[in-house]
Design a protein around this motif. Structure first.
Motif, PDB file in Angstrom:
ATOM      1  N   UNK A 200      42.989  44.521  58.940  1.00 62.88           N
ATOM      2  CA  UNK A 200      44.190  45.049  58.310  1.00 62.88           C
ATOM      3  C   UNK A 200      44.807  43.923  57.496  1.00 62.88           C
ATOM      4  N   UNK A 201      44.769  44.061  56.173  1.00 62.47           N
ATOM      5  CA  UNK A 201      45.190  42.976  55.301  1.00 62.47           C
ATOM      6  C   UNK A 201      46.443  43.328  54.503  1.00 62.47           C
ATOM      7  N   UNK A 202      47.424  42.457  54.561  1.00 63.68           N
ATOM      8  CA  UNK A 202      48.591  42.550  53.692  1.00 63.68           C
ATOM      9  C   UNK A 202      48.208  41.975  52.336  1.00 63.68           C
ATOM     10  N   UNK A 203      48.661  42.633  51.269  1.00 63.85           N
ATOM     11  CA  UNK A 203      48.302  42.185  49.921  1.00 63.85           C
ATOM     12  C   UNK A 203      49.552  42.071  49.047  1.00 63.85           C
ATOM     13  N   UNK A 204      49.495  41.146  48.100  1.00 60.74           N
ATOM     14  CA  UNK A 204      50.564  40.993  47.120  1.00 60.74           C
ATOM     15  C   UNK A 204      49.947  40.628  45.781  1.00 60.74           C
ATOM     16  N   UNK A 205      50.513  41.169  44.711  1.00 63.35           N
ATOM     17  CA  UNK A 205      50.076  40.841  43.359  1.00 63.35           C
ATOM     18  C   UNK A 205      51.011  39.787  42.786  1.00 63.35           C
ATOM     19  N   UNK A 206      50.423  38.764  42.164  1.00 62.77           N
ATOM     20  CA  UNK A 206      51.198  37.701  41.528  1.00 62.77           C
ATOM     21  C   UNK A 206      50.768  37.611  40.073  1.00 62.77           C
ATOM     22  N   UNK A 207      51.734  37.627  39.173  1.00 63.55           N
ATOM     23  CA  UNK A 207      51.465  37.516  37.734  1.00 63.55           C
ATOM     24  C   UNK A 207      52.329  36.417  37.140  1.00 63.55           C
ATOM     25  N   UNK A 208      51.873  35.859  36.042  1.00 62.64           N
ATOM     26  CA  UNK A 208      52.668  34.850  35.353  1.00 62.64           C
ATOM     27  C   UNK A 208      51.816  33.998  34.442  1.00 62.64           C
ATOM     28  N   UNK A 209      52.262  32.766  34.218  1.00 61.93           N
ATOM     29  CA  UNK A 209      51.532  31.818  33.381  1.00 61.93           C
ATOM     30  C   UNK A 209      51.312  30.533  34.160  1.00 61.93           C
ATOM     31  N   UNK A 210      50.127  29.977  33.992  1.00 64.83           N
ATOM     32  CA  UNK A 210      49.777  28.718  34.629  1.00 64.83           C
ATOM     33  C   UNK A 210      49.468  27.674  33.559  1.00 64.83           C
ATOM     34  N   UNK A 211      49.905  26.450  33.798  1.00 66.88           N
ATOM     35  CA  UNK A 211      49.561  25.330  32.924  1.00 66.88           C
ATOM     36  C   UNK A 211      48.582  24.435  33.667  1.00 66.88           C
ATOM     37  N   UNK A 212      47.410  24.260  33.101  1.00 65.13           N
ATOM     38  CA  UNK A 212      46.349  23.499  33.760  1.00 65.13           C
ATOM     39  C   UNK A 212      46.742  22.019  33.853  1.00 65.13           C
ATOM     40  N   UNK A 213      46.659  21.464  35.058  1.00 63.01           N
ATOM     41  CA  UNK A 213      46.980  20.050  35.285  1.00 63.01           C
ATOM     42  C   UNK A 213      45.781  19.273  35.810  1.00 63.01           C
ATOM     43  N   UNK A 214      44.828  19.986  36.411  1.00 63.66           N
ATOM     44  CA  UNK A 214      43.621  19.368  36.970  1.00 63.66           C
ATOM     45  C   UNK A 214      42.468  20.341  36.701  1.00 63.66           C
ATOM     46  N   UNK A 215      41.819  20.227  35.542  1.00 62.66           N
ATOM     47  CA  UNK A 215      40.805  21.215  35.142  1.00 62.66           C
ATOM     48  C   UNK A 215      39.692  21.423  36.167  1.00 62.66           C
ATOM     49  N   UNK A 216      39.223  20.357  36.775  1.00 58.03           N
ATOM     50  CA  UNK A 216      38.130  20.482  37.739  1.00 58.03           C
ATOM     51  C   UNK A 216      38.548  21.342  38.930  1.00 58.03           C
ATOM     52  N   UNK A 217      39.728  21.088  39.448  1.00 56.02           N
ATOM     53  CA  UNK A 217      40.231  21.881  40.573  1.00 56.02           C
ATOM     54  C   UNK A 217      40.503  23.315  40.144  1.00 56.02           C
ATOM     55  N   UNK A 218      41.053  23.490  38.952  1.00 57.89           N
ATOM     56  CA  UNK A 218      41.364  24.815  38.443  1.00 57.89           C
ATOM     57  C   UNK A 218      40.101  25.668  38.309  1.00 57.89           C
ATOM     58  N   UNK A 219      39.044  25.092  37.758  1.00 62.21           N
ATOM     59  CA  UNK A 219      37.777  25.815  37.629  1.00 62.21           C
ATOM     60  C   UNK A 219      37.208  26.147  39.009  1.00 62.21           C
ATOM     61  N   UNK A 220      37.407  25.249  39.972  1.00 63.47           N
ATOM     62  CA  UNK A 220      36.972  25.536  41.331  1.00 63.47           C
ATOM     63  C   UNK A 220      37.681  26.747  41.916  1.00 63.47           C
ATOM     64  N   UNK A 221      38.978  26.877  41.620  1.00 59.03           N
ATOM     65  CA  UNK A 221      39.745  28.027  42.097  1.00 59.03           C
ATOM     66  C   UNK A 221      39.284  29.306  41.401  1.00 59.03           C
ATOM     67  N   UNK A 222      39.034  29.245  40.091  1.00 63.86           N
ATOM     68  CA  UNK A 222      38.536  30.421  39.378  1.00 63.86           C
ATOM     69  C   UNK A 222      37.190  30.863  39.929  1.00 63.86           C
ATOM     70  N   UNK A 223      36.380  29.902  40.347  1.00 65.02           N
ATOM     71  CA  UNK A 223      35.043  30.203  40.850  1.00 65.02           C
ATOM     72  C   UNK A 223      35.061  30.727  42.279  1.00 65.02           C
ATOM     73  N   UNK A 224      35.885  30.118  43.124  1.00 66.37           N
ATOM     74  CA  UNK A 224      35.844  30.417  44.559  1.00 66.37           C
ATOM     75  C   UNK A 224      37.009  31.247  45.065  1.00 66.37           C
ATOM     76  N   UNK A 225      38.092  31.360  44.286  1.00 69.25           N
ATOM     77  CA  UNK A 225      39.229  32.152  44.711  1.00 69.25           C
ATOM     78  C   UNK A 225      40.250  31.337  45.486  1.00 69.25           C
ATOM     79  N   UNK A 226      41.308  32.021  45.919  1.00 70.60           N
ATOM     80  CA  UNK A 226      42.403  31.368  46.623  1.00 70.60           C
ATOM     81  C   UNK A 226      42.808  32.191  47.837  1.00 70.60           C
ATOM     82  N   UNK A 227      43.072  31.518  48.948  1.00 70.04           N
ATOM     83  CA  UNK A 227      43.564  32.195  50.134  1.00 70.04           C
ATOM     84  C   UNK A 227      42.475  32.911  50.924  1.00 70.04           C
ATOM     85  N   UNK A 228      42.930  33.749  51.843  1.00 69.28           N
ATOM     86  CA  UNK A 228      42.024  34.502  52.716  1.00 69.28           C
ATOM     87  C   UNK A 228      41.765  35.897  52.132  1.00 69.28           C
TER      88      UNK A 228
END
Length: 240
Positions: A200-228
């Motif tokens: 049973x999973x609680x879900x929330x949608x988050x929208x907005x704008x992000x400014x890239x500060x660490x491209x390598x980490x950012x690409x890792x998040x795009x590839x692998x996702x965030x959270x559970x």
């Protein structure tokens, strides 16, 4: 001394938009059973890993997210992966449109601003009581209020010059944002009947704008996702 972080990083993946008829039993079952939705997503990737292999979803870099248009009875399912999918196993009658596949190949640099949307499973670990036996794990508790979800997300932001891992061990996003501009919307919970009654999973949608500060980490998040909840349509960050 820590090595300097790369000023740019390249993101490569494939995304497929599956538009399903929400009234068709195949899609309807996926909507009411999170485990069935997981099977629908994974059905597009047979043969890439050995049967019984541990965590095949993560090995293939599979993430997904979906939205439902009740008025038009359309389920829009977006599947991202590091290997190409084969959607011939989905019943033709369940498809409201032909699958659309796009190859993503994009380089992100420091200071680049992107619009984003993500559906997350915003949970935190509640420590065990003081009298609990040794090595007792904490309990995952879901945030159910938009303001708490916003705080959950803000903790993962990474201001320029900050390391990819926070002092408390939390992995950051490789990007920063203005908290006041973030849009938070609580979504219906998803669950699965027997034999996954505990899902049973609680879900929330988050929208907005992000400014890239660490491209390598950012690409890792795009590839692998965030959270559970990444096996159940949570954690995929979609940028534009």
């Amino acid at each position: 001394m820590n090595a300097p972080r790369p000023a740019a990083a390249r993101f490569v993946a494939t995304q497929t938009l599956l538009t399903l008829d929400a009234k068709h039993p195949y899609a309807a079952k996926s909507l009411i059973d999170a485990q069935d939705m997981h099977r629908t997503v994974m059905s597009g990737f047979p043969g890439w890993v050995d049967d019984g292999s541990r965590d095949p979803r993560a090995q293939m870099g599979i993430l997904s997210t979906w939205t439902l248009n009740l008025r038009e009875a359309r389920l829009a399912l977006v599947v991202q992966s590091q290997v190409p999918g084969d959607w011939s196993r989905i019943p033709r009658q369940a498809l409201a449109a032909k699958p659309e596949t796009l190859t993503l190949d994009r380089t992100f640099g420091i200071g680049e601003t992107v619009g984003f949307r993500t559906v997350v499973n915003p949970v935190y670990s509640k420590p065990p009581p003081p009298d609990a036996p040794p090595k007792t794990r904490g309990v995952r508790v879901a945030h159910t209020r938009p303001d708490h979800v916003k705080k959950w997300f803000i903790r993962r932001l990474q201001p320029l010059g900050e390391p990819p891992v926070a002092p408390d061990g939390l992995t950051r996003l490789g990007a920063d944002a203005d908290p006041d501009t973030l849009g938070i919307r609580m979504l219906p919970r998803i669950s699965s009947p027997a034999p996954h009654k505990g899902l049973r999973l609680t879900r929330a949608e988050i929208r907005g704008k992000l400014t890239v500060t660490d491209p390598e980490t950012f690409v890792g998040v795009l590839t692998s996702g965030v959270g559970h909840g990444r096996a159940y349509g949570c954690g995929m960050v979609v940028v534009r």
